[in-house]
Design an enzyme around this catalytic site. Structure first.
Site, PDB file in Angstrom:
ATOM      1  N   LYS A  73      16.899  -1.341  97.467  1.00  0.00           N
ATOM      2  CA  LYS A  73      16.851  -2.513  98.347  1.00  0.00           C
ATOM      3  C   LYS A  73      16.180  -2.157  99.672  1.00  0.00           C
ATOM      4  O   LYS A  73      15.280  -2.870 100.141  1.00  0.00           O
ATOM      5  CB  LYS A  73      18.271  -3.032  98.588  1.00  0.00           C
ATOM      6  CG  LYS A  73      18.312  -4.340  99.355  1.00  0.00           C
ATOM      7  CD  LYS A  73      19.752  -4.864  99.455  1.00  0.00           C
ATOM      8  CE  LYS A  73      20.264  -5.308  98.113  1.00  0.00           C
ATOM      9  NZ  LYS A  73      21.637  -5.843  98.155  1.00  0.00           N
ATOM     10  N   ARG A  95      24.797  -4.599 103.521  1.00  0.00           N
ATOM     11  CA  ARG A  95      24.677  -4.592 102.060  1.00  0.00           C
ATOM     12  C   ARG A  95      24.456  -3.172 101.544  1.00  0.00           C
ATOM     13  O   ARG A  95      23.839  -2.346 102.208  1.00  0.00           O
ATOM     14  CB  ARG A  95      23.490  -5.455 101.611  1.00  0.00           C
ATOM     15  CG  ARG A  95      23.665  -6.944 101.776  1.00  0.00           C
ATOM     16  CD  ARG A  95      22.439  -7.647 101.187  1.00  0.00           C
ATOM     17  NE  ARG A  95      22.615  -9.093 101.076  1.00  0.00           N
ATOM     18  CZ  ARG A  95      22.205  -9.970 101.971  1.00  0.00           C
ATOM     19  NH1 ARG A  95      21.602  -9.546 103.073  1.00  0.00           N
ATOM     20  NH2 ARG A  95      22.380 -11.262 101.785  1.00  0.00           N
ATOM     21  N   GLY A 151      25.367  -6.550  91.646  1.00  0.00           N
ATOM     22  CA  GLY A 151      26.742  -7.034  91.682  1.00  0.00           C
ATOM     23  C   GLY A 151      27.798  -5.960  91.640  1.00  0.00           C
ATOM     24  O   GLY A 151      28.991  -6.255  91.694  1.00  0.00           O
ATOM     25  N   MET A 173      28.206  -3.212  93.760  1.00  0.00           N
ATOM     26  CA  MET A 173      28.715  -2.709  95.037  1.00  0.00           C
ATOM     27  C   MET A 173      28.855  -3.874  96.018  1.00  0.00           C
ATOM     28  O   MET A 173      28.817  -5.026  95.621  1.00  0.00           O
ATOM     29  CB  MET A 173      27.832  -1.570  95.522  1.00  0.00           C
ATOM     30  CG  MET A 173      27.984  -0.334  94.620  1.00  0.00           C
ATOM     31  SD  MET A 173      27.035   1.086  95.163  1.00  0.00           S
ATOM     32  CE  MET A 173      25.369   0.532  94.913  1.00  0.00           C
ATOM     33  N   ARG A 225      13.162  -6.934  93.827  1.00  0.00           N
ATOM     34  CA  ARG A 225      13.330  -5.753  92.972  1.00  0.00           C
ATOM     35  C   ARG A 225      12.743  -6.079  91.610  1.00  0.00           C
ATOM     36  O   ARG A 225      12.619  -7.255  91.253  1.00  0.00           O
ATOM     37  CB  ARG A 225      14.809  -5.356  92.837  1.00  0.00           C
ATOM     38  CG  ARG A 225      15.697  -6.417  92.238  1.00  0.00           C
ATOM     39  CD  ARG A 225      17.156  -6.013  92.287  1.00  0.00           C
ATOM     40  NE  ARG A 225      18.035  -7.117  91.924  1.00  0.00           N
ATOM     41  CZ  ARG A 225      19.325  -7.166  92.218  1.00  0.00           C
ATOM     42  NH1 ARG A 225      19.896  -6.190  92.885  1.00  0.00           N
ATOM     43  NH2 ARG A 225      20.072  -8.193  91.858  1.00  0.00           N
ATOM     44  N   HIS A 258      26.462 -14.150  88.362  1.00  0.00           N
ATOM     45  CA  HIS A 258      26.829 -12.792  87.959  1.00  0.00           C
ATOM     46  C   HIS A 258      26.854 -12.669  86.438  1.00  0.00           C
ATOM     47  O   HIS A 258      26.290 -11.733  85.861  1.00  0.00           O
ATOM     48  CB  HIS A 258      28.200 -12.421  88.547  1.00  0.00           C
ATOM     49  CG  HIS A 258      28.708 -11.094  88.069  1.00  0.00           C
ATOM     50  ND1 HIS A 258      29.521 -10.965  86.963  1.00  0.00           N
ATOM     51  CD2 HIS A 258      28.485  -9.838  88.525  1.00  0.00           C
ATOM     52  CE1 HIS A 258      29.786  -9.684  86.777  1.00  0.00           C
ATOM     53  NE2 HIS A 258      29.180  -8.983  87.709  1.00  0.00           N
ATOM     54  N   SER A 294      15.826  19.770  58.280  1.00  0.00           N
ATOM     55  CA  SER A 294      16.253  18.501  58.877  1.00  0.00           C
ATOM     56  C   SER A 294      17.538  18.771  59.652  1.00  0.00           C
ATOM     57  O   SER A 294      18.521  19.249  59.078  1.00  0.00           O
ATOM     58  CB  SER A 294      16.502  17.445  57.808  1.00  0.00           C
ATOM     59  OG  SER A 294      16.891  16.236  58.414  1.00  0.00           O
ATOM     60  N   CYS A 350      17.980  13.946  61.248  1.00  0.00           N
ATOM     61  CA  CYS A 350      18.496  12.798  60.502  1.00  0.00           C
ATOM     62  C   CYS A 350      19.924  12.430  60.894  1.00  0.00           C
ATOM     63  O   CYS A 350      20.544  11.580  60.268  1.00  0.00           O
ATOM     64  CB  CYS A 350      18.425  13.044  58.997  1.00  0.00           C
ATOM     65  SG  CYS A 350      19.425  14.443  58.452  1.00  0.00           S
ATOM     66  N   TYR A 353       9.171  14.606  62.764  1.00  0.00           N
ATOM     67  CA  TYR A 353       9.655  13.237  62.560  1.00  0.00           C
ATOM     68  C   TYR A 353      11.093  13.106  63.024  1.00  0.00           C
ATOM     69  O   TYR A 353      11.800  14.096  63.220  1.00  0.00           O
ATOM     70  CB  TYR A 353       9.543  12.836  61.074  1.00  0.00           C
ATOM     71  CG  TYR A 353      10.531  13.540  60.173  1.00  0.00           C
ATOM     72  CD1 TYR A 353      11.800  12.992  59.935  1.00  0.00           C
ATOM     73  CD2 TYR A 353      10.227  14.752  59.562  1.00  0.00           C
ATOM     74  CE1 TYR A 353      12.723  13.636  59.134  1.00  0.00           C
ATOM     75  CE2 TYR A 353      11.133  15.407  58.756  1.00  0.00           C
ATOM     76  CZ  TYR A 353      12.384  14.854  58.547  1.00  0.00           C
ATOM     77  OH  TYR A 353      13.299  15.497  57.757  1.00  0.00           O
TER      78      TYR A 353
END
Length: 883
Positions: free
Chosen positions: A29, A99, A108, A110, A345, A463, A772, A839, A859
């Site tokens: 912020k 703030r 929402g 803090m 933001r 909210h 694997s 896997c 993979y």
């Protein structure tokens, strides 16, 4: 102790001491307030106390650097000079907002305090100056209410009771109907409660108020909802710690009808459509919009209320998007028809919106394809892939109310009325819909586990809506016909009464609520999704396979872009009704001959299973794991079930009971399972490889299909086990191909799931054609955590920050990951052509996928619905590693 770093950064009059790249110091912020100031956007002047002060505060027993008080006084003086007002002055008072603002966006979670600096004398002076007593007393009661909630942790309900009593006396429903005298009564009531609870008068000194607020904002970093939010969003406190404090001169949206406040998005946060989207209220302050207490007006109506301000806001939206190159979430206030921007933001958005915005920004020339891949949170793609409500079925169910489509998707579940019940019921395996009059940040844990959220009040930027969209939860908000009676555990819509535990269905895309459970249909994926996946596939290096044991799973995964099967668990096939009897016959057999007779019954069924999978995956690899679990899992353990099975199998209860008891193990996960079964009962593995090769040979002959069966032996700890089993299995494989007159390429490899296998991977790699990683077992054996019992203490480990993440959900890169990296290097030293994958369940976790890319795997394999997630994460790994 003195802190040598700069503590406080000023912004105002078109110049700021910070910019957007300083978010780790100024918080998101504060960094964006500084950036907007430098861009010439109308931002009320102020200053930011850095996150480094917060870090100092928590590292030094909640003490501040010695010079901070002096620094703050200096910046207050600059703020007074910038605004022409004086802090704490009766006649020309400077009022401020205080703030929070961490480096990671935590909407929402803090705390915020508005109108700080007011007291009885200042109120009298402001009334004289503005001639607007109602506005001033309204502002004072808001300040006291926020201060009591945030600084003093007083119960919100006690203060609300004061307002409701005054309203009831006057027969008033809306806050806007309250007069100056009404708000004066409310202030008096608040102060009486404050004195009873705290034993002293409400503070009137502006500096005492300011430091109380600063303490509270730094303290809010560790409030329960902020801690839960960081855990849910995997915000690592070792990298991002602490909030900044933003002190900003007040501008007022509640001074009259030419004033207002709003929250808006530069694009639609639910769909991603390129149309400004938001809500506002005239004659109100910011908390009124997001708290959901008043249902606000749609942003487009602002054009009628004040066209000049609307056009200026649209121009600012355009400027911000082009500057940040992303969709923005903007808070604004209008004071006497003058526009001020209080925050911007990068906006939280749903998965459909993430995908559309990313693709659209490429089309608009704002970002390139590689950047677009990083703009979509891979995990959130899950929202796009699961079924939606079937429109043909919806008409058969009673539509009980409509609200705002706050967060898309569909959800059915049992109604609950508070977060605690939601947590308890979900823990017991139930799906729930959390129903609230309006949600508050304290509800976050319940919102996270709920399948959907329904509120009576609040708009698209409330909210409930913002948090639900960020979590990917279906949400219908602002159902004004809904009366929520939490104490009675029911809600009413007209004559309809829905009690706790009743089933309802939400359609978050249409904003509809139905009684009962509405059937679903397969999700329809957009062209934008296909485009994003095309870019991902062109970028990634990792292949993405699937874990599939059934034709349905294999088809689903191939439709989602799977490049083969990385794990087929053959034991899952055995649990099917037509096979379990033969398996149990095999288990109770006393001789090899009896076992082989039972296995002969299983063989054609196994062959058919494999043939179906090979057919679906033609041209792609299929990795089949030989029998892994201990045999006791296939037999009943209760006497009544044993008796029924004995009767069915034509043997005595005593004999079957004796056999079941003989299979008991003290620690079955480290017992007689995997390759150990193959050594003890080689005929089981021999039947399975015969079935695998027969299925492949038949498809080769019938369709000339190219199939490379990959036979995976589980739980190898020593290379000698692998050698021994290969000597038993290769003759069966060769004989099977010979009997069909077919020659096929095939591979035999192993899972690496025991630490010893990882540290001797050079020896094992010389005998294997692939590895694997079975990370479920590898994690269990590395940590010494039983994965079946770890749930009893893992939550406490996470709560106490002993662990940052559950190691069964995301690979522990420091420990388990080190073993994996070692196995990759050693394995390829023994066999340079070794094909290596993963896997375990973590194979679909984005952080794990990126780790697998970094250590050089070929993979990853995951459940069907996580295949697109893994494809995107694999592409993101390439983009991130190139930076």
């Amino acid at each position: 102790m003195t802190n040598t770093k700069k503590n406080v950064y000023f912004f105002g009059k078109g110049k700021a001491e910070g910019d957007k790249d300083m978010k780790y110091i100024l918080g998101g912020k504060g960094a964006n307030l500084a950036e907007m100031t430098n861009l010439g956007i109308p931002v009320p002047a102020g200053f930011t106390i850095s996150t480094e002060v917060c870090q100092y505060y928590y590292s030094n027993g909640k003490q501040y650097p010695a010079e901070l008080k002096r620094d703050v006084e200096k910046e207050i003086a600059r703020l007074e000079e910038s605004t022409g007002k004086k802090f704490g002055d009766d006649e020309n008072p400077l009022l401020v907002s205080v703030r929070s603002g961490a480096a990671a966006s935590m909407p929402g979670m803090m705390d915020t305090i508005l109108n700080l600096g007011l007291n009885e004398k200042v109120v009298e002076g402001m009334v004289r100056k503005t001639g607007n007593a109602r506005f001033v007393w309204d502002s004072y009661r808001r300040f006291i209410q926020m201060y009591c909630n945030v600084v003093e942790n007083m119960e919100h309900e006690k203060l609300e009771h004061v307002i409701n009593t005054v309203k009831a006396e006057k027969g008033i429903k809306e806050d806007t109907a309250m007069t100056a005298e009404d708000w004066q009564k409310v202030v008096k009531g608040y102060k009486e409660i404050y004195k009873i609870e705290k034993g002293h008068d409400f503070p009137s000194d502006a500096n005492v108020q300011l430091w109380g607020a600063i303490d509270a904002v730094f303290g809010s970093w560790n409030n329960p909802r902020a801690i839960i939010y960081r855990q849910l969003n995997k915000i690592d406190e070792k990298k991002i710690f602490g909030t900044a404090v933003n002190v900003q001169s007040m501008v007022f949206g509640n001074m009259g009808d030419d004033c207002g406040t709003g929250v808006a998005f530069t694009r639609n946060p639910s769909t991603g459509e390129n149309i400004a989207y938001g809500e506002y209220l005239m004659n109100a302050q910011g908390e009124d919009v997001v708290a959901g207490i008043r249902t606000p007006k749609k942003l487009e109506s602002l054009k009628e209320d004040n066209e000049v301000v609307y056009n200026e806001l649209m121009a600012i939206f355009d400027k911000l998007e082009k500057h940040y190159k992303d969709m923005q979430d903007v808070e604004f206030t209008i004071e006497n028809s003058k526009l001020f921007v209080l925050q911007t933001r990068n906006a939280k958005r749903t998965a459909p919106a993430m995908v559309k915005v990313a693709v659209d920004l490429v089309k608009e020339g704002m970002i390139d394809e590689k950047t677009a891949l990083t703009r979509v949170e891979a995990d959130k793609l899950d929202q796009l892939l699961h079924p939606a409500l079937d429109p043909k079925e919806k008409s058969k169910f009673q539509l009980i109310t409509k609200g705002l489509p706050a967060s898309p998707g569909a959800a059915s579940g049992q109604v609950v009325f508070n977060a605690e019940t939601a947590l308890e019921w979900v823990e017991n395996g139930k799906k729930v819909i959390l129903v609230r009059a309006e949600t508050s940040p304290e509800d976050i844990a319940g919102m996270n586990v709920a399948a959907g959220i329904l509120t009576a009040r609040g708009g698209m930027t409330s909210h409930a809506a913002v948090v639900a969209r960020g979590m990917g939860r279906c949400c219908v908000a602002g159902c004004e016909s809904l009366t929520v009676m939490e104490s009675s555990k029911l809600f009413k819509v007209g004559d309809i009464e829905v009690k706790e535990g009743d089933l309802i269905t939400l359609d978050g895309t249409a904003g509809e609520v139905f009684l009962g459970k509405v059937p679903t249909m397969e999700a329809q994926l957009s062209d934008d999704f296909a485009q994003l996946m095309k870019w991902a596939d062109e970028t990634r290096k990792l292949e993405v396979r699937t874990n599939a044991d059934t034709p349905k799973d294999a088809k689903t995964a191939r439709g989602f872009g799977a490049q083969g099967i990385g794990l087929c668990r053959t034991e899952h096939m055995f649990f099917e009704e037509d096979k379990i009897f033969a398996i149990r016959q095999m288990i109770i057999s006393d001789t090899v001959e009896q076992r082989e007779a039972a296995l002969a019954k299983i063989f054609p069924m196994q062959k058919n299973d494999f043939k179906q999978l090979f057919d679906i995956m033609k041209g792609l690899p299929v990795k089949i794991r030989l029998l892994d679990p201990p045999l006791h899992e296939f037999v009943p353990h209760e006497d009544k079930d044993i008796e029924a099975l004995a009767k069915e199998m034509g043997i005595s209860f005593e004999k079957l009971k004796e056999k079941v008891e003989s299979l008991h193990e003290a620690n079955p996960m480290m017992g007689h399972r995997g390759c150990r079964l193959g050594v003890t009962f080689p005929e089981i593995n021999q039947m399975q490889v015969k079935a695998i090769m027969s299925a492949a040979c038949e498809l080769k002959k019938e369709q000339n299909a190219e199939i490379v069966p990959e036979i995976m032996i589980p739980l190898i700890a020593d290379v000698e086990e692998l050698k021994w089993l290969k000597a038993k299995l290769i003759p069966v494989i060769e004989e099977t191909m010979k009997s069909y007159g077919v020659t096929l390429k095939y591979e035999i490899g192993t899972m690496i799931e025991i630490p010893r296998a990882a540290v001797t991977a050079d020896e094992i790699g010389a005998e294997a054609e692939f590895f694997s990683f079975g990370t479920n077992d590898l994690t269990q054996m590395t940590y010494g955590f039983s994965r079946d019992d770890a749930g009893k203490f893992i939550k406490e480990y996470l709560a106490q920050k002993i662990l940052v993440e559950d190691p069964f959900k995301s690979v522990d890169q420091k420990g388990v990951g080190k073993l994996m990296e070692m196995a990759v290097k050693l394995g390829r030293a023994g066999n340079p052509h070794l094909n290596i994958g993963i896997c375990g369940e973590q194979g679909g976790d984005p952080d794990t996928v990126k780790f697998c890319h970094r250590i050089g795997l070929n993979y990853v394999s995951c459940s069907p619905y996580r295949v697109p997630i893994a494809r995107l994460a694999a592409a993101q790994a390439v983009v991130e590693s190139s930076k």
